[in-house]
Design an enzyme around this catalytic site. Structure first.
Site, PDB file in Angstrom:
ATOM      1  N   HIS A  51     -55.826 -83.328  71.693  1.00 58.83           N
ATOM      2  CA  HIS A  51     -55.324 -82.229  70.876  1.00 58.83           C
ATOM      3  C   HIS A  51     -53.975 -82.639  70.307  1.00 58.83           C
ATOM      4  O   HIS A  51     -53.184 -83.298  70.965  1.00 58.83           O
ATOM      5  CB  HIS A  51     -55.149 -80.978  71.760  1.00 58.83           C
ATOM      6  CG  HIS A  51     -54.189 -79.999  71.196  1.00 58.83           C
ATOM      7  ND1 HIS A  51     -52.876 -79.910  71.615  1.00 58.83           N
ATOM      8  CD2 HIS A  51     -54.335 -79.063  70.230  1.00 58.83           C
ATOM      9  CE1 HIS A  51     -52.270 -78.961  70.940  1.00 58.83           C
ATOM     10  NE2 HIS A  51     -53.122 -78.430  70.096  1.00 58.83           N
ATOM     11  N   ARG A  55     -45.734 -78.908  63.400  1.00 67.00           N
ATOM     12  CA  ARG A  55     -45.423 -77.770  62.549  1.00 67.00           C
ATOM     13  C   ARG A  55     -43.951 -77.773  62.120  1.00 67.00           C
ATOM     14  O   ARG A  55     -43.095 -78.371  62.764  1.00 67.00           O
ATOM     15  CB  ARG A  55     -45.745 -76.478  63.275  1.00 67.00           C
ATOM     16  CG  ARG A  55     -45.009 -76.329  64.599  1.00 67.00           C
ATOM     17  CD  ARG A  55     -45.653 -75.262  65.479  1.00 67.00           C
ATOM     18  NE  ARG A  55     -45.103 -75.263  66.808  1.00 67.00           N
ATOM     19  CZ  ARG A  55     -45.529 -76.050  67.798  1.00 67.00           C
ATOM     20  NH1 ARG A  55     -46.512 -76.894  67.597  1.00 67.00           N
ATOM     21  NH2 ARG A  55     -44.983 -75.993  68.991  1.00 67.00           N
TER      22      ARG A  55
END
Length: 174
Positions: A51, A55
């Site tokens: 994963h 951001r």
């Protein structure tokens, strides 16, 4: 962005206080967010799940008010532990971190270990990785470069592991 959402998006009390001051009575701030996130679940259970999420939060007039930050991380969750795979994954992220700041890897690995802790089970999700948030303590371009390098490293960290295990024999029970 509503102030309540900002308080959930960051752990940094200085950012939350700055947002409250800038919002005044409006209780919201104009914002921009860019993010990329992926979870890879290979068909072969001997190839681990991976994963990543990176951001950037930016609020109106951030160059004047300093209300912006980067965050992200990458982690590995194998069904079957393979120490060589784990060493390779962590070493590749240590290399990336060390190119930007020799303190990053230890700090961001420990943060990932805390972040991926499943408290009610007393265990971690997977074998960790790196995680960071609220990064706005350096020039934004420097932190953006670090984030881009971490994201680009997904290929170096993960594809050799998948290539190594994609053809391993397994049964549907596994």
């Amino acid at each position: 962005m509503p102030l309540k959402a900002i308080a959930v998006a960051t752990e940094d009390p200085k950012i939350i206080e700055r947002a409250k001051a800038l919002a005044g009575e409006t209780d919201t701030l104009p914002f921009f967010v860019a993010s990329i996130s992926s979870v890879m679940h290979p068909k072969n259970p001997y190839a681990p799940t991976m994963h990543f999420n990176y951001r950037f939060f930016d609020f109106e007039n951030s160059s004047e008010n300093g209300l912006w930050w980067f965050g992200g991380g990458t982690d590995l969750t194998p069904s079957y532990l393979n120490l060589d795979d784990i060493k390779h994954f962590h070493a590749s992220y240590k290399d990336v971190c060390d190119k930007h700041d020799p303190t990053y890897y230890a700090k961001f690995k420990a943060w990932a270990d805390r972040y991926f802790q499943i408290k009610h089970r007393g265990e971690t999700r997977g074998v960790g990785g790196i995680f960071f948030d609220d990064m706005n303590d350096k020039d934004p371009e420097q932190i953006f470069k670090f984030s881009k390098d971490c994201l680009a490293n997904v290929v170096n960290a993960y594809t050799p592991i998948v290539a190594k295990h994609k053809d391993d024999d397994f049964t549907q029970k596994k």
